[in-house]
Enzyme design. Structure first.
Site, PDB file in Angstrom:
ATOM      1  N   GLU A  58     -66.641 -13.740-108.367  1.00  0.00           N
ATOM      2  CA  GLU A  58     -65.793 -12.857-107.566  1.00  0.00           C
ATOM      3  C   GLU A  58     -64.966 -13.648-106.554  1.00  0.00           C
ATOM      4  O   GLU A  58     -63.817 -13.306-106.267  1.00  0.00           O
ATOM      5  CB  GLU A  58     -66.656 -11.810-106.844  1.00  0.00           C
ATOM      6  CG  GLU A  58     -67.474 -10.922-107.758  1.00  0.00           C
ATOM      7  CD  GLU A  58     -66.633 -10.151-108.758  1.00  0.00           C
ATOM      8  OE1 GLU A  58     -65.416  -9.992-108.530  1.00  0.00           O
ATOM      9  OE2 GLU A  58     -67.183  -9.726-109.775  1.00  0.00           O
ATOM     10  N   HIS A  61     -61.837 -14.958-108.228  1.00  0.00           N
ATOM     11  CA  HIS A  61     -60.796 -13.925-108.291  1.00  0.00           C
ATOM     12  C   HIS A  61     -60.087 -13.803-106.932  1.00  0.00           C
ATOM     13  O   HIS A  61     -58.864 -13.784-106.849  1.00  0.00           O
ATOM     14  CB  HIS A  61     -61.409 -12.564-108.629  1.00  0.00           C
ATOM     15  CG  HIS A  61     -61.795 -12.390-110.063  1.00  0.00           C
ATOM     16  ND1 HIS A  61     -60.942 -12.662-111.111  1.00  0.00           N
ATOM     17  CD2 HIS A  61     -62.941 -11.910-110.629  1.00  0.00           C
ATOM     18  CE1 HIS A  61     -61.547 -12.384-112.252  1.00  0.00           C
ATOM     19  NE2 HIS A  61     -62.765 -11.934-111.987  1.00  0.00           N
TER      20      HIS A  61
END
Length: 269
Positions: A58, A61
């Protein structure tokens, strides 16, 4: 004041540091066979390392989106590696861990909310989506390297099996994430290159993409074909079905500690 706030937005969270500490202690426990329950030590190692990899997924990203033009990423706490800051902690952390416990499937998580309208350029959008699974790929490569390089002489068997099972999870997550299915990163990579009409038609199905993939994996023929592909990838880097099987057996410590024949007795060590 603004500068201090910006610095604080990128400070590593104590939650993530605690996860890394648990991973380090569990690695030591598996390596030294310190725990009275070797399976429990393997369980802690695999789960903590798995959550760390999800956080890094994450973060990749978020960091790529931040550099791509979404200046709101830092204020949302995504750059702190704190899993509690994710838009859907259930999808990003809880469900992937539950599926690992239930069936040994490296289910891709996900949910950092990116304000895509702030980002210009199709390549940037594709790179943001690709950053997550690429992180899993790097994590998998690190785990597979000792097998591929034949660098496991003297490594305790239980640690070898734990590494192999964790590698299986990371390879599984990478391949699943790269599927061009709405809601997964693979679709996010190609979405910027699709026509607006196609994107509008596909958009309503995005929330159900992951569920659809999981449903297909329940079909025996699909499940066997998919995991045969995973086994082929792992065998190519020196990880055998023996390694992953016993890794998963140790991981399921609640079923009791399995009696594992030593590798050298089988000519595999």
């Amino acid at each position: 004041m603004a500068t201090q706030a910006t610095r604080g937005e990128g400070r590593v969270s104590p939650v993530f540091l605690a996860l890394v500490a648990i991973m380090a202690v569990s690695i030591w426990a598996v390596w030294t066979d310190f725990s009275a329950s070797p399976g429990f030590a393997v369980f802690l190692f695999v789960v903590s390392a798995w959550i760390v990899s999800l956080c890094l997924h994450e973060y990749a990203h978020a960091r790529t989106a931040h550099h791509g033009g979404d200046i709101t990423i830092g204020a949302k706490g995504y750059l702190t590696l704190n899993p509690l800051k994710y838009t859907h902690a259930l999808l990003s952390i809880v469900l992937p861990v539950v599926f690992v416990i239930m069936g040994g499937i490296g289910l891709p998580g996900g949910a950092v909310f990116i304000e895509r309208h702030r980002i210009r350029g199709r390549w940037k959008h594709s790179l943001i989506s690709a950053a997550g699974p690429l992180t899993n790929l790097v994590f998998a490569a690190v785990l597979c390297a000792p097998f591929w390089l034949g660098a496991l002489d003297g490594v305790p068997d239980n640690f070898r099996y734990a590494l192999a099972f964790l590698a299986l999870l990371e390879v599984t997550a990478t391949l699943l994430n790269l599927l061009p299915v709405p809601g997964l990163d693979g679709y996010g990579i190609i979405e910027p290159w699709l026509s607006p009409k196609v994107r509008r038609q596909v958009e309503p199905f995005a929330p159900f993409g992951l569920l659809a993939v999981f449903g297909f994996l329940w079909i025996p023929e699909v499940n066997h074909a998919f995991f045969d592909m995973i086994d082929t990838v792992l065998r190519a880097v020196g990880i055998t079905e023996w390694d992953t099987y016993w890794g998963q057996e140790l991981f399921r410590f609640w079923q009791g500690t399995p009696e594992i024949p030593p590798l050298n007795a089988l000519g595999l060590g």
